[in-house]
Motif scaffolding. Structure first.
Motif, short mmCIF file in Angstrom:
data_model
loop_
_atom_site.label_atom_id
_atom_site.label_comp_id
_atom_site.label_asym_id
_atom_site.label_seq_id
_atom_site.Cartn_x
_atom_site.Cartn_y
_atom_site.Cartn_z
N VAL A 151 3.66 -15.41 34.94
CA VAL A 151 4.44 -16.55 35.41
C VAL A 151 5.85 -16.50 34.81
O VAL A 151 6.85 -16.73 35.51
N ASP A 152 5.93 -16.17 33.52
CA ASP A 152 7.22 -16.11 32.85
C ASP A 152 8.14 -15.09 33.53
O ASP A 152 9.32 -15.36 33.80
N VAL A 153 7.57 -13.92 33.82
CA VAL A 153 8.38 -12.87 34.48
C VAL A 153 8.77 -13.32 35.88
O VAL A 153 9.92 -13.15 36.31
N LEU A 154 7.83 -13.91 36.62
CA LEU A 154 8.16 -14.35 37.98
C LEU A 154 9.27 -15.39 37.98
O LEU A 154 10.23 -15.30 38.76
N VAL A 155 9.14 -16.38 37.12
CA VAL A 155 10.15 -17.45 37.09
C VAL A 155 11.53 -16.88 36.79
O VAL A 155 12.53 -17.24 37.42
N ASN A 156 11.58 -15.97 35.82
CA ASN A 156 12.87 -15.37 35.48
C ASN A 156 13.40 -14.48 36.60
O ASN A 156 14.61 -14.44 36.86
N TRP A 157 12.49 -13.79 37.29
CA TRP A 157 12.91 -12.95 38.42
C TRP A 157 13.44 -13.79 39.56
O TRP A 157 14.43 -13.46 40.20
N PHE A 158 12.78 -14.92 39.81
CA PHE A 158 13.26 -15.80 40.88
C PHE A 158 14.66 -16.31 40.58
O PHE A 158 15.46 -16.52 41.48
N ALA A 159 14.95 -16.51 39.29
CA ALA A 159 16.22 -17.12 38.90
C ALA A 159 17.32 -16.09 38.65
O ALA A 159 18.48 -16.47 38.50
N GLU A 164 16.72 -5.80 36.35
CA GLU A 164 17.37 -5.36 35.11
C GLU A 164 17.77 -6.55 34.26
O GLU A 164 17.62 -6.52 33.02
N MET A 165 18.24 -7.61 34.89
CA MET A 165 18.61 -8.81 34.15
C MET A 165 17.38 -9.46 33.51
O MET A 165 17.43 -9.94 32.37
N VAL A 166 16.27 -9.45 34.25
CA VAL A 166 15.03 -10.01 33.70
C VAL A 166 14.59 -9.20 32.47
O VAL A 166 14.21 -9.76 31.44
N ALA A 167 14.68 -7.88 32.60
CA ALA A 167 14.26 -7.01 31.50
C ALA A 167 15.09 -7.28 30.25
O ALA A 167 14.54 -7.37 29.14
N ARG A 168 16.39 -7.41 30.43
CA ARG A 168 17.25 -7.67 29.27
C ARG A 168 16.94 -9.04 28.67
O ARG A 168 16.87 -9.19 27.44
N LYS A 169 16.72 -10.02 29.51
CA LYS A 169 16.48 -11.38 29.02
C LYS A 169 15.16 -11.48 28.24
O LYS A 169 15.08 -12.18 27.22
N LEU A 170 14.13 -10.78 28.72
CA LEU A 170 12.81 -10.88 28.09
C LEU A 170 12.55 -9.75 27.10
O LEU A 170 11.47 -9.69 26.50
N ASN A 171 13.53 -8.85 26.96
CA ASN A 171 13.42 -7.74 26.01
C ASN A 171 12.22 -6.85 26.34
O ASN A 171 11.42 -6.49 25.46
N ILE A 172 12.07 -6.55 27.62
CA ILE A 172 11.03 -5.63 28.07
C ILE A 172 11.67 -4.62 29.01
O ILE A 172 12.85 -4.76 29.36
N SER A 173 10.92 -3.61 29.41
CA SER A 173 11.47 -2.60 30.31
C SER A 173 11.41 -3.08 31.76
O SER A 173 10.63 -3.96 32.11
N VAL A 174 12.23 -2.45 32.60
CA VAL A 174 12.19 -2.76 34.03
C VAL A 174 10.82 -2.43 34.60
O VAL A 174 10.30 -3.13 35.46
N ARG A 175 10.22 -1.34 34.11
CA ARG A 175 8.90 -0.98 34.58
C ARG A 175 7.88 -2.07 34.26
O ARG A 175 6.98 -2.36 35.05
#
Length: 216
Positions: A151-159, A164-175
């Motif tokens: 859910v956390d990843v989805l919400v950030n992806w929607f916004a 790549e922006m989601v990955a940087r924000k959550l400190n995880i890889s794009v994969r």
């Protein structure tokens, strides 16, 4: 030259370990088994500590599933493929909710074992039959039930404008971002509500109360 995928096997049955070693040796390219042992210590000490993937028997020496050990491995960002005799839906869903990369039963052979290991090593989704059945029969009241991280990843992806922006924000890889998004799509597809586009996935998430319009 591609790097070699490596695993450590946590299983208290020597015959199972021997079978896994044979499958890994026969894989093309081979998968390296760095170590094995009857307890999770094999994954926390060298040489198993450096393995790309932990192959984890959920039912070790105790009488209850080793959910606590699985949680500790996942919390430490280890990629874990559960490999177990347990085929019940609740065990599958519980392990996936805890963050296991994949769940395989010991009735599923190398045709699923090897791809599951390779996918986990690359942070890519793989859905063996037992996982597909568990998703498809998930009749819990709030199905499809996404994990908090999904859910956390989805919400950030929607916004966000990009993964790549989601990955940087959550400190995880794009994969890893892609893995969580793909899992959400699989859960919706198995629930009979496919969401092939970002817009459709947003609609599903809103319908199920996973996100609010004001969060976007």
């Amino acid at each position: 030259m591609a790097s070699v995928t490596s695993v450590v096997v946590v299983d208290d049955h020597p015959a199972i370990v021997a079978g896994i070693e044979a499958w890994c040796a026969a894989a093309d390219p081979p998968i390296e088994v760095l170590g094995s042992g009857p307890t999770p210590a094999a994954a926390w000490t060298e040489p198993g500590l450096g393995a790309d993937v932990v192959v984890f028997d959920l039912q070790l020496t105790g009488s209850t599933p080793a959910y606590g050990d699985l949680r500790r491995l996942v919390t430490a960002r280890r990629r874990v493929v559960v490999y177990t005799l347990r085929e019940d839906r609740e065990s599958v869903l519980t392990c996936l909710d805890l963050g296991a990369a994949a769940y395989l039963t010991k009735t599923e052979g190398p045709a699923h074992f090897v791809p599951a290991i390779r996918a986990a090593a690359q942070d890519l989704p793989y859905t063996p039959p037992v996982m597909a059945r568990a998703f498809g029969t998930d009749d819990r009241p709030d199905r499809p039930r996404l994990t908090a991280r999904e859910v956390d990843v989805l919400v950030n992806w929607f916004a966000c404008e990009s993964k790549e922006m989601v990955a940087r924000k959550l400190n995880i890889s794009v994969r890893t971002v892609n893995t969580y998004i793909d899992r959400a799509r699989i859960r919706y597809a198995d629930a009979g509500r496919p969401a092939h586009t970002k817009a459709a996935l947003v609609a599903r998430a809103i319908q199920d109360g996973l996100v609010r319009l004001e969060d976007l």
